[in-house]
Design an enzyme around this catalytic site. Structure first.
Site, PDB file in Angstrom:
ATOM      1  N   GLY A  32       0.821  -1.203   0.000  1.00 57.85           N
ATOM      2  CA  GLY A  32       0.000   0.000   0.000  1.00 57.85           C
ATOM      3  C   GLY A  32       0.855   1.254   0.000  1.00 57.85           C
ATOM      4  N   CYS A 181     -35.237  -5.019  -3.075  1.00 52.63           N
ATOM      5  CA  CYS A 181     -36.522  -4.402  -3.413  1.00 52.63           C
ATOM      6  C   CYS A 181     -36.509  -2.907  -3.131  1.00 52.63           C
ATOM      7  CB  CYS A 181     -37.645  -5.075  -2.636  1.00 52.63           C
ATOM      8  SG  CYS A 181     -37.438  -5.038  -0.852  1.00 52.63           S
TER       9      CYS A 181
END
Length: 659
Positions: A32, A181
């Site tokens: 990193g 949904c």
């Protein structure tokens, strides 16, 4: 004093000659090169770690420059690892830097690759990569220093197999998810619209073709509801038409492809939802958007009364406008950040124009042939513009507050606010814990937390022992060198188990490759099962008596003979320990039988008559408060000495010793 000695004088004085002389030969892997990574690279270069390998997949974005000080504006779009190494090399010419622009999860970074390092330092920003590096370090038995920051908070945790808990010993919270949904039909928050645009719409238009029509044909043949399938087929065909238009090379079709997509998503689909009246009994229905009237400024989104009924869900830019602000296109850039592109409040017309421009740019990338699919990246301006525009248009249709481009980037990219000072503090603490590991001074290692308490900004916690139930650091690891194209799964399993053959199930990650009742794959090659270099096989004991053996796969040495077996087993073979069985739970002690101290009533069993004798009176205490004892002095004296005098047969006294 020479410049080289002057450079190292302070570090030698602080660390001591013994430790400092180890540093030039210490091999460090730094994973990193972002906020923590840049600060940490600077630190370990200046301290004098001799051989440093820096690996990062990312490229430099303009937003990185406020805290990642090894980069400049000219470096934007360049590799973070290569640029950081080039900048930091001038800090100490005695240090060897090896930058790698790559993904730590690529197969070439296997167990032998990790074993070449003396210590690994993590400066990652995602959970999946952290867990991968943790497992690789446990398998390679290489010390790891884990770290992370979030705003003013930070943590440093040294990890060493068999000495401390590993990163996976404590379960980590899973990222927040949202019901499908809600995302697809009834959003109520800006994040719902952003997730829909990022994860659904972008993939539908510019991702892989899922062949929904083929799946519907198969469902129809199996006797599913014909009317429902016809509706779904019509919707799938409409999306296919939009996808085809976006990829078409015809100038006439390309010119209207973005409008075609807008009409499908923000008008036709919303009208289809409005047909389901029951869905909108307890919530305000969405408003279909009209492309042409929005652009000419005559479209009215919703009247003032409707907006109030929506719970104040008017657009933020519209709130400061006049009473006709709902006539979109008249709303100016009213944000406080009007001078900054990402912080401007976009009107509905602005979002339509941004949707058209970003859609055309993404379509052009597909038509060029350089990309077959496009996925979201917070540093990709085209995808970020598309998600910003699409989410704001959906928010407008559902009466939800719209967001600036920066706010969308923050939520869609899961950005945690980063502060340069926090990164600097954590980077310094990482080096301190790394030095304890190199000294093998394990008792001095601590889990360090940077907290939001000015009076006590740092807290330290003694490291915990490994979690006996951990499925990562408690496994027994073994390394097998093999040729996946020739090595058979069954041969590897039998070879690793050796003479201690027992029934096991074989897994690759979450895939079941074999179990005692299903051994079809044992005669297949590893390559045919997609089990290749850098992957792990887990041998799980069926009886649960022995710990799991985890086999790491790597390639055969170049000089391995073609006539030799296609694998080299570890020597000695792994010997897993027995699982610790939990002691059986102690049963709750039985409730002791309560024996009444009252005198029993005489019962005449022949006449079934119970003689209700009067209850004996309590003994009255003497004036000093003591109860008068009517027992004989001899009986009382024996009881004090641990003896009980009972009446035996014929009135003879027996003495029972109390143990």
């Amino acid at each position: 004093m020479s410049s080289a000695k002057a450079r190292s004088a302070h570090a030698r004085a602080i660390l001591g000659s013994e430790l400092y002389d180890k540093l030039p030969n210490t091999k460090v892997l730094l994973v990193g090169a972002g906020g923590i990574g840049c600060e940490l690279l600077k630190n370990i270069v200046l301290v004098g770690f001799g051989e440093i390998t820096l690996l990062d997949l990312d490229t430099i974005d303009l937003s990185n420059l406020n805290r990642q000080f090894l980069f400049r504006k000219k470096d934007v779009k360049q590799s973070k690892a290569l640029t950081a190494a080039q900048t930091a090399a001038s800090f100490n010419p005695n240090v060897s830097l090896n930058p790698i622009h790559g993904n730590i999860k690529e197969p070439q970074y296997d167990i032998p690759w990790f074993q070449q390092f003396d210590i690994v330092l993590n400066a990652l920003d995602n959970l999946d990569a952290r867990r991968h590096v943790n497992k690789m370090c446990m398998a390679a038995q290489v010390p790891l220093v884990e770290s992370g920051t979030a705003g003013y908070l930070g943590q440093v945790q040294p990890l060493l197999k068999d000495h401390t808990e590993c990163f996976d010993c404590i379960p980590k919270p899973t990222p927040k998810t949202y019901p499908v949904c809600t995302i697809r039909s009834t959003p109520s928050q800006p994040i719902h619209c952003i997730v829909w645009s990022k994860s659904y719409l972008l993939g539908q238009l510019f991702g892989e073709d899922e062949d929904a029509i083929g799946e519907l044909d198969a469902a129809e043949q199996e006797g599913e509801n014909a009317r429902e399938i016809a509706t779904l087929r019509q919707e799938a065909q409409a999306f296919n038409n939009v996808r085809a238009a976006l990829r078409s090379t015809s100038p006439d079709i390309c010119q209207h492809a973005a409008k075609h997509a807008f009409q499908k998503v923000f008008n036709d689909d919303i009208n289809n939802l409005l047909v389901m009246a029951d869905m909108w009994k307890s919530r305000a229905p969405p408003v279909p958007l009209d492309f042409d009237t929005i652009l000419d400024g005559t479209f009215i989104l919703r009247d003032e009364g409707t907006s109030k009924n929506r719970g104040g869900a008017t657009d933020k830019a519209d709130q400061s406008a006049t009473s006709i602000a709902s006539v979109n296109g008249n709303v100016g850039m009213t944000s406080n950040g009007a001078g900054l592109k990402d912080q401007k409040a976009l009107s509905l017309k602005d979002n339509v124009e941004l949707f058209v421009h970003s859609t055309n740019r993404l379509a052009a990338r597909l038509r060029s042939g350089n990309e077959t699919t496009i996925s979201f990246d917070k540093d990709d301006d085209d995808t970020l513009d598309f998600v910003t525009a699409a989410s704001n248009l959906r928010s407008a249709a559902y009466g939800i507050n719209r967001q600036t481009r920066w706010e969308v980037k923050e939520m869609a990219g899961n950005i945690i606010p980063a502060i340069a000072t926090t990164n600097a503090i954590i980077s310094g603490l990482i080096v301190l814990q790394a030095l304890h590991l190199l000294r093998r001074n394990y008792s001095a290692m601590r889990n360090v937390h940077l907290q939001y308490k000015p009076a006590v900004p740092l807290s330290t916690i003694t490291l915990s022992k490994p979690n006996s139930g951990c499925g990562v650091c408690r496994d027994t690891y073994a390394l097998v060198l093999c040729d996946p194209s020739r090595a058979l799964l069954g041969d590897i399993v039998k070879g690793v188990l050796g003479v201690n053959s027992r029934e096991v199930s074989v897994y690759e990650d979450k895939r079941v490759l074999s179990d005692p009742d299903w051994d079809d794959n044992l005669d297949r090659t590893l390559e045919s099962l997609n089990v290749t270099r850098g992957k792990f096989l887990s041998l799980v004991d069926e009886e649960g008596e022995w710990r799991t053996i985890t086999i790491g796969l790597s390639e055969l040495p170049p000089d391995n003979s073609i006539d030799a077996p296609p694998y080299i087993l570890p020597s000695p073979l792994p010997q897993p320990s027995k699982m610790q069985k939990l002691p059986p739970a102690e049963s709750a002690p039985a409730t002791p039988l309560h024996i009444s101290k009252k005198r029993l009533l005489p019962i005449d069993m022949d006449s079934d008559i119970i003689d209700l004798a009067p209850t004996p009176k309590r003994l009255k205490p003497d004036p000093n408060g003591a109860v008068k004892d009517q027992e004989s002095p001899k009986r009382r004296r024996l009881e004090e000495e641990g003896l009980i005098l009972v009446d035996g047969p014929g009135g003879l006294a027996d003495i029972i010793v109390i143990d």
